[in-house]
Design an enzyme around this catalytic site. Sequence first.
Site, short mmCIF file in Angstrom:
data_model
loop_
_atom_site.label_atom_id
_atom_site.label_comp_id
_atom_site.label_asym_id
_atom_site.label_seq_id
_atom_site.Cartn_x
_atom_site.Cartn_y
_atom_site.Cartn_z
N LYS A 1 0.84 -1.21 0.00
CA LYS A 1 0.00 0.00 0.00
C LYS A 1 0.86 1.25 0.00
O LYS A 1 2.05 1.22 0.35
CB LYS A 1 -0.94 0.02 1.20
CG LYS A 1 -0.26 -0.09 2.59
CD LYS A 1 0.21 1.21 3.17
CE LYS A 1 1.06 0.97 4.43
NZ LYS A 1 1.76 2.17 4.90
N ASP B 1 -2.04 -1.78 10.05
CA ASP B 1 -2.22 -1.77 8.60
C ASP B 1 -2.80 -3.07 8.04
O ASP B 1 -3.05 -3.18 6.84
CB ASP B 1 -0.86 -1.53 7.91
CG ASP B 1 -0.39 -0.09 8.07
OD1 ASP B 1 -1.24 0.79 8.36
OD2 ASP B 1 0.82 0.16 7.89
O1 C5P Z 1 0.47 -1.70 14.42
P1 C5P Z 1 1.88 -1.79 13.96
O2 C5P Z 1 2.62 -2.92 14.59
O3 C5P Z 1 2.02 -1.78 12.47
O4 C5P Z 1 2.59 -0.44 14.46
C1 C5P Z 1 3.98 -0.37 14.64
C2 C5P Z 1 4.29 0.78 15.58
O5 C5P Z 1 4.02 2.04 14.95
C3 C5P Z 1 3.46 0.82 16.86
O6 C5P Z 1 4.04 0.03 17.85
C4 C5P Z 1 3.50 2.30 17.23
O7 C5P Z 1 4.73 2.62 17.84
C5 C5P Z 1 3.51 2.98 15.86
N1 C5P Z 1 2.15 3.40 15.44
C6 C5P Z 1 1.56 4.48 16.07
N2 C5P Z 1 0.30 4.87 15.68
C7 C5P Z 1 -0.36 4.22 14.69
C8 C5P Z 1 0.23 3.12 14.02
C9 C5P Z 1 1.50 2.73 14.42
O8 C5P Z 1 2.14 5.09 16.97
N3 C5P Z 1 -1.59 4.64 14.35
#
Ligand code: C5P
Length: 312
Positions: free
Chosen positions: A20, A147
């Site tokens: 994406k 995501d």
């Molecule tokens: O959810 P995911 O593991 O992809 O997110 C990785 C990191 O990115 C999270 O641990 C967080 O630190 C940050 N993040 C965030 N806010 C979001 C998405 C991700 O702070 N909306």
Amino acid sequence: MNAEVSQLGARSVTARAYGKINVFLSVGPQRADGYHDLVSVFQSLDLAETITLSPAAETAVTLTGPRADTTVPLDSRNLAVQAVAALSEAAETHIPVAIMIDKQVPVAGGMGGGSADAAAALVAYAELIGCDDAELLARIAAELGADVPFALTGGTAIGTGRGDELVPVAGSGTFHWVLATSVESLSTPEVYRTLDELRCETSAATDDTLHDPDDVVTALTAGDPHALAGVLHNDMTDAAIELLPGIADVMESGRQAGALAALVSGSGPTVGFLVADPTHALDLTVLLEATRGVRDVVRTTAPAGGAHLVIG
Ligand code: C5P
């Protein structure tokens, strides 16, 4: 081999999901759970992760394809492994599988390759165990990462909350992108942290109010790359450049070479260049391949679809 495996015989299931690009990303303040509220407009890219699951004595991951990369974890840190474990647990059906991932999405580039792996693994494992509970898959997707829900649905969508509360957008046309990956990598949590720090340090950047993506949605609905070029936006840009200043040079090189616009992809360090058509895409590719700090140049289009089974 356990009883459930032998019941299934040698049946393999293949599913595909796509990377994406966030054509709009407005990031709000950090929440109590560590995540940031955001408003994002996602488009899926025609770069596929193809996952084949085969019943096996134990779970194991192998990587193939043009972007197989030694930095991808093959153990329980791999999102495809986590997806299989979570669905297996929820459905109370424990069938170990060999997981083969054919990678087209550049690794650790802000293009959601790991999330696509999770989404494809969910769809494939659901088929393998005969689970047709779409709500369960959506719930597990949101638990696996912010995501992953978009990788499951694909197309074009506005994401709010952590980025996982999705409303589809009826886009039209095809957008042409050239993506320049970086020889360096960035950690997503670190880019978010740097954004928070920059906002504390500079009064101009303390604006952490969430903006709405109306202009971007209008351009996507019209299928107009020139209009979209004028309104692409990513709040993470300054933070990514703070950590990796070379990103700014790559963006400038692409602009000078005729890209309609340059955009840091998600938390970076990949830079996406929106171009008018495939000819421009080819011209830009040649230039970027000779640009310092660029590892790999990928031409692709948007939007692509959601996670789906590959039959035959
Ligand atoms: O959810 P995911 O593991 O992809 O997110 C990785 C990191 O990115 C999270 O641990 C967080 O630190 C940050 N993040 C965030 N806010 C979001 C998405 C991700 O702070 N909306």
